[in-house]
Design a protein around this motif. Structure first.
Motif, PDB file in Angstrom:
ATOM      1  N   PRO A  29     -14.320   2.963  -3.961  1.00 18.36           N
ATOM      2  CA  PRO A  29     -13.316   3.617  -4.814  1.00 18.36           C
ATOM      3  C   PRO A  29     -11.965   2.907  -4.833  1.00 18.36           C
ATOM      4  O   PRO A  29     -11.119   3.204  -5.682  1.00 18.36           O
ATOM      5  N   ARG A  30     -11.743   1.980  -3.915  1.00 15.20           N
ATOM      6  CA  ARG A  30     -10.494   1.225  -3.866  1.00 15.20           C
ATOM      7  C   ARG A  30     -10.525  -0.026  -4.728  1.00 15.20           C
ATOM      8  O   ARG A  30      -9.486  -0.657  -4.952  1.00 15.20           O
ATOM      9  N   ILE A  31     -11.703  -0.395  -5.201  1.00 11.55           N
ATOM     10  CA  ILE A  31     -11.847  -1.597  -6.016  1.00 11.55           C
ATOM     11  C   ILE A  31     -11.596  -1.203  -7.470  1.00 11.55           C
ATOM     12  O   ILE A  31     -12.507  -0.814  -8.206  1.00 11.55           O
ATOM     13  N   ILE A  32     -10.332  -1.281  -7.833  1.00 14.72           N
ATOM     14  CA  ILE A  32      -9.878  -0.845  -9.155  1.00 14.72           C
ATOM     15  C   ILE A  32      -8.930  -1.885  -9.732  1.00 14.72           C
ATOM     16  O   ILE A  32      -8.374  -2.713  -8.992  1.00 14.72           O
ATOM     17  N   PRO A  33      -8.733  -1.887 -11.048  1.00 13.97           N
ATOM     18  CA  PRO A  33      -7.772  -2.817 -11.640  1.00 13.97           C
ATOM     19  C   PRO A  33      -6.390  -2.650 -11.015  1.00 13.97           C
ATOM     20  O   PRO A  33      -5.922  -1.534 -10.795  1.00 13.97           O
ATOM     21  N   GLY A  34      -5.742  -3.785 -10.698  1.00 18.20           N
ATOM     22  CA  GLY A  34      -4.398  -3.771 -10.154  1.00 18.20           C
ATOM     23  C   GLY A  34      -4.312  -3.968  -8.659  1.00 18.20           C
ATOM     24  O   GLY A  34      -3.233  -4.265  -8.131  1.00 18.20           O
ATOM     25  N   ILE A  35      -5.438  -3.843  -7.945  1.00 21.96           N
ATOM     26  CA  ILE A  35      -5.388  -4.044  -6.495  1.00 21.96           C
ATOM     27  C   ILE A  35      -5.570  -5.526  -6.185  1.00 21.96           C
ATOM     28  O   ILE A  35      -6.253  -6.255  -6.912  1.00 21.96           O
ATOM     29  N   SER A  36      -4.934  -5.983  -5.112  1.00 22.24           N
ATOM     30  CA  SER A  36      -5.076  -7.385  -4.704  1.00 22.24           C
ATOM     31  C   SER A  36      -6.223  -7.521  -3.717  1.00 22.24           C
ATOM     32  O   SER A  36      -6.587  -6.569  -3.003  1.00 22.24           O
ATOM     33  N   THR A  37      -6.774  -8.716  -3.655  1.00 22.42           N
ATOM     34  CA  THR A  37      -7.825  -8.954  -2.674  1.00 22.42           C
ATOM     35  C   THR A  37      -7.268  -8.925  -1.255  1.00 22.42           C
ATOM     36  O   THR A  37      -7.987  -8.585  -0.313  1.00 22.42           O
ATOM     37  N   ALA A  38      -5.981  -9.241  -1.081  1.00 22.66           N
ATOM     38  CA  ALA A  38      -5.364  -9.141   0.242  1.00 22.66           C
ATOM     39  C   ALA A  38      -5.350  -7.697   0.720  1.00 22.66           C
ATOM     40  O   ALA A  38      -5.582  -7.421   1.906  1.00 22.66           O
ATOM     41  N   ALA A  39      -5.075  -6.754  -0.182  1.00 17.10           N
ATOM     42  CA  ALA A  39      -5.060  -5.346   0.195  1.00 17.10           C
ATOM     43  C   ALA A  39      -6.456  -4.892   0.634  1.00 17.10           C
ATOM     44  O   ALA A  39      -6.593  -4.107   1.592  1.00 17.10           O
ATOM     45  N   LEU A  40      -7.489  -5.370  -0.038  1.00 17.56           N
ATOM     46  CA  LEU A  40      -8.854  -5.033   0.362  1.00 17.56           C
ATOM     47  C   LEU A  40      -9.162  -5.603   1.740  1.00 17.56           C
ATOM     48  O   LEU A  40      -9.816  -4.954   2.571  1.00 17.56           O
ATOM     49  N   ASP A  41      -8.692  -6.823   1.999  1.00 19.05           N
ATOM     50  CA  ASP A  41      -8.918  -7.461   3.286  1.00 19.05           C
ATOM     51  C   ASP A  41      -8.233  -6.690   4.414  1.00 19.05           C
ATOM     52  O   ASP A  41      -8.826  -6.473   5.479  1.00 19.05           O
ATOM     53  N   VAL A  42      -6.997  -6.267   4.190  1.00 24.91           N
ATOM     54  CA  VAL A  42      -6.266  -5.498   5.202  1.00 24.91           C
ATOM     55  C   VAL A  42      -6.991  -4.198   5.503  1.00 24.91           C
ATOM     56  O   VAL A  42      -7.180  -3.818   6.671  1.00 24.91           O
ATOM     57  N   PHE A  43      -7.419  -3.502   4.443  1.00 24.89           N
ATOM     58  CA  PHE A  43      -8.144  -2.244   4.662  1.00 24.89           C
ATOM     59  C   PHE A  43      -9.425  -2.491   5.450  1.00 24.89           C
ATOM     60  O   PHE A  43      -9.743  -1.759   6.394  1.00 24.89           O
ATOM     61  N   ALA A  44     -10.174  -3.537   5.069  1.00 24.56           N
ATOM     62  CA  ALA A  44     -11.446  -3.812   5.731  1.00 24.56           C
ATOM     63  C   ALA A  44     -11.248  -4.129   7.208  1.00 24.56           C
ATOM     64  O   ALA A  44     -11.988  -3.623   8.066  1.00 24.56           O
ATOM     65  N   GLU A  45     -10.255  -4.958   7.523  1.00 29.51           N
ATOM     66  CA  GLU A  45     -10.034  -5.303   8.927  1.00 29.51           C
ATOM     67  C   GLU A  45      -9.629  -4.075   9.739  1.00 29.51           C
ATOM     68  O   GLU A  45     -10.134  -3.876  10.858  1.00 29.51           O
ATOM     69  N   GLU A  46      -8.745  -3.253   9.196  1.00 29.26           N
ATOM     70  CA  GLU A  46      -8.335  -2.052   9.915  1.00 29.26           C
ATOM     71  C   GLU A  46      -9.509  -1.106  10.110  1.00 29.26           C
ATOM     72  O   GLU A  46      -9.665  -0.490  11.178  1.00 29.26           O
ATOM     73  N   PHE A  47     -10.362  -0.980   9.089  1.00 27.60           N
ATOM     74  CA  PHE A  47     -11.529  -0.107   9.196  1.00 27.60           C
ATOM     75  C   PHE A  47     -12.476  -0.608  10.281  1.00 27.60           C
ATOM     76  O   PHE A  47     -12.950   0.178  11.121  1.00 27.60           O
ATOM     77  N   ILE A  48     -12.763  -1.902  10.275  1.00 24.30           N
ATOM     78  CA  ILE A  48     -13.679  -2.451  11.275  1.00 24.30           C
ATOM     79  C   ILE A  48     -13.128  -2.244  12.688  1.00 24.30           C
ATOM     80  O   ILE A  48     -13.823  -1.762  13.583  1.00 24.30           O
ATOM     81  N   ARG A  49     -11.866  -2.582  12.884  1.00 22.32           N
ATOM     82  CA  ARG A  49     -11.282  -2.496  14.220  1.00 22.32           C
ATOM     83  C   ARG A  49     -11.059  -1.056  14.677  1.00 22.32           C
ATOM     84  O   ARG A  49     -10.827  -0.827  15.873  1.00 22.32           O
TER      85      ARG A  49
END
Length: 257
Positions: A29-49
């Motif tokens: 649901p976060r993969i939407i027009p206007g989001i940066s790939t850096a923001a997805l990376d930050v979310f993913a790393e925080e989620f994993i850790r």
């Protein structure tokens, strides 16, 4: 050398796989027009850790600078997240994720549409997803590695799409990349024998145009040579006497802390 895993080791790998499956559910649901790939990376790393003991295995692997690979449209794999890469309506983005948990690795990728995509791109996503399903089924029959690639070819044949031939799947275990290599093309009954205890990352990569690839200026991102859109789906799969078990699906009854 191919290292066979015990049922207990496969269970450990599946815990990391469940983290990835849950991450994809949260990312979608976060993969939407206007989001940066850096923001997805930050979310993913925080989620994993946020899961005790889990780390993003790609970060620092061979010098890669991010937790996930984010590859847009003609980019096939290894795209580097950036604040300057903004998703637009009609794009597709392949997110490739590796998790290490208590010494065991898992690896998965999924290609997501960004808003509404064209009918032809939808067909690409459908064909690539089906190719992964058929490849997993072929692996579970415990024949040969060539059977996996042949299953991918049977799905793609006649679609007008091309299999990216220079990139392959692989074994997974203590390291995220182990033997054997798992091509997405092949002849049935050829290649290394598939045995119970093997854990494989099976990952069809399909292009709407040429199968040929090029390396971009960042020296990481691999894209189609002709600029055609491509899709990438991947699961970590354990081979057992009862068939193939996908370890990067949500796993009921498996607790991940």
């Amino acid at each position: 050398m191919v290292e066979l895993k015990t049922p207990a080791e496969i269970a450990r790998i599946s815990r990391g796989g469940t983290i990835i499956a849950d991450l994809f559910d949260e990312l979608e649901p976060r993969i939407i027009p206007g989001i940066s790939t850096a923001a997805l990376d930050v979310f993913a790393e925080e989620f994993i850790r946020s899961h005790k003991g889990a780390v993003p295995v790609f970060k620092g692997l061979y010098g890669f600078p991010a937790a996930v690979c984010t590859s847009i449209n003609e980019e096939i794999v290894h795209g580097i997240p950036s604040a300057d890469r903004i998703l637009n309506e009609g794009d597709i983005i392949s997110v490739d994720v590796g998790v290490e948990l208590n010494g065991w690795c898992s690896d998965s990728a999924r290609t997501f549409p960004v808003g509404r995509v064209s009918a032809e791109v939808e067909r690409l996503l459908s064909v690539t997803g089906e190719a992964l399903e058929r490849a997993v089924e072929a692996a579970g029959a415990l024949g040969h590695v060539g059977d996996i690639g042949h299953a991918v070819e049977r799905v793609v044949e006649g679609t007008g799409f091309s299999i990216v031939r220079d990139l392959v799947g692989h074994g997974v275990g203590r390291k995220v990349h182990e033997e054997p290599q798992v091509p997405n093309f092949g002849k049935s009954g050829t290649g290394p024998l598939l045995r119970a205890g093997m854990v494989l990352a099976i990952e069809p990569m399909i292009s709407m145009g040429s199968h040929e690839i090029r390396t971009l200026a960042d020296r990481w991102t691999l894209a189609t040579a002709d600029g055609s859109v491509s899709a990438h789906f991947e699961h970590t799969v354990a081979l057992t006497g009862e068939g193939a078990r996908v370890l990067t699906h949500d796993a009921p009854g498996v607790e991940v802390q």
